[in-house]
Design an enzyme around this catalytic site. Structure first.
Site, short mmCIF file in Angstrom:
data_model
loop_
_atom_site.label_atom_id
_atom_site.label_comp_id
_atom_site.label_asym_id
_atom_site.label_seq_id
_atom_site.Cartn_x
_atom_site.Cartn_y
_atom_site.Cartn_z
CD GLN A 158 -3.17 0.36 -0.31
OE1 GLN A 158 -3.11 -0.53 -0.07
NE2 GLN A 158 -3.83 1.78 -0.48
CB VAL A 179 -3.86 5.55 -3.24
CG1 VAL A 179 -3.55 4.12 -2.71
CG2 VAL A 179 -3.69 4.95 -5.28
CG ASP A 194 -10.57 -4.26 -5.18
OD1 ASP A 194 -11.22 -4.06 -4.43
OD2 ASP A 194 -9.38 -3.38 -5.10
CD GLU A 233 -12.89 2.45 -4.06
OE1 GLU A 233 -13.00 0.53 -3.53
OE2 GLU A 233 -12.16 3.34 -3.62
CG HIS A 236 -13.67 -2.15 -1.92
ND1 HIS A 236 -12.69 -2.02 -1.96
CD2 HIS A 236 -13.94 -2.62 -0.98
CE1 HIS A 236 -12.10 -2.22 -0.46
NE2 HIS A 236 -13.25 -2.80 0.27
ZN LIG Z 1 -11.11 -2.57 -2.62
#
Ligand SMILES: [Zn+2]
Length: 250
Positions: A158, A179, A194, A233, A236
């Site tokens: 990350q 992000v 995802d 999202e 997600h």
């Molecule tokens: Zn995600």
């Protein structure tokens, strides 16, 4: 009785249990050559007849061994998948993930994602996403829709993504729109997935994704497999079943 060529939720459970015995195979619900080999290895380990077929003895060994060696009370009696209820990781759980710590190595597994990509996940998220996808297929959501595109991301990974976004968008504040900062992503837990909804997993496609049958199926069904959405999202989803759905103590 399960053998090579079989498909479905029972196969998923066998694959999941093989993983718990240290014989990791893809949890894709397809009893292929890889699963057959793992079953044979397991049978050899257990002193059972080595035929690559999961009959009552092999199934009992797959399940029974765990009941005596599994140190985690949350897995409940015998059924490590909780049989019909997804097992909680957090207490109280429900809704989005709050515990973003990376899973212990024994809780990590991998699944075959979109295009055969190897996607690392928490074992429970992997098992229940597999079941979810099998149910979606039965309801007419065709492959490769819903296959994972991304799962467990370590803090180190990350950090790389965030650093790249800072370079691309010019500042940390601008990067925040794209992000998650290291330490803040649900993907660290291995329980965020995802998935493929037919278009790339970018914000430009969010509206379009909410029009898809696959997304509508998820909104109506994901929760019974322990998965919750992230509104911004659509691709997600997070595994976080409520603790009150744990099977009762024996
Ligand atoms: Zn995600």
């Amino acid at each position: 009785m399960m053998r090579r060529g079989d498909q479905g939720q029972d196969v998923l459970e066998v694959q999941y249990l093989l993983g718990r015995h240290g014989l990791a195979v893809d949890t894709d619900g397809n009893f292929g050559p890889e699963t057959e080999t793992a079953v044979e290895d397991f049978q050899a380990q257990q002193g059972l007849e080595v035929d690559g077929i999961v009959g009552p003895d092999t199934m009992a060994a797959l399940r029974g061994e765990l009941a005596s060696t599994d140190p985690e009370p949350s897995t409940g009696p015998a059924g490590v998948l909780g049989d019909d209820v997804p097992l909680a990781v957090e207490n109280p759980g429900g809704g989005r993930i709050t515990d973003k710590t990376e899973p212990a190595s024994r809780d990590r597994t991998t699944v075959a994602g979109l295009g055969g990509k190897v996607v690392p996940l928490h074992r429970l998220a992997a098992a229940w996403w597999g079941r979810l996808v099998a149910a979606a297929r039965a309801d007419g959501i065709p492959a490769p829709l819903l296959l994972p595109v991304s799962g467990l991301r370590t803090m180190a990974r990350q950090q790389e993504l965030f650093t790249h976004a800072v370079e691309k968008y010019g500042s940390e504040e601008a990067a925040d729109d794209w992000v998650a900062r290291p330490g803040s992503s649900a993907h660290h837990s291995g329980r965020a997935i995802d998935c493929w909804l037919g278009t790339s997993t970018g914000k430009a496609h969010a509206e379009e994704q909410r029009e898809t049958a696959a997304w509508r199926w998820l909104t109506g069904n994901a929760e019974r497999f322990g998965f919750y959405p992230y509104d911004r999202e659509p691709w997600h989803w997070e595994y976080n079943p409520p603790a009150d759905r744990l099977p009762p103590a024996p």
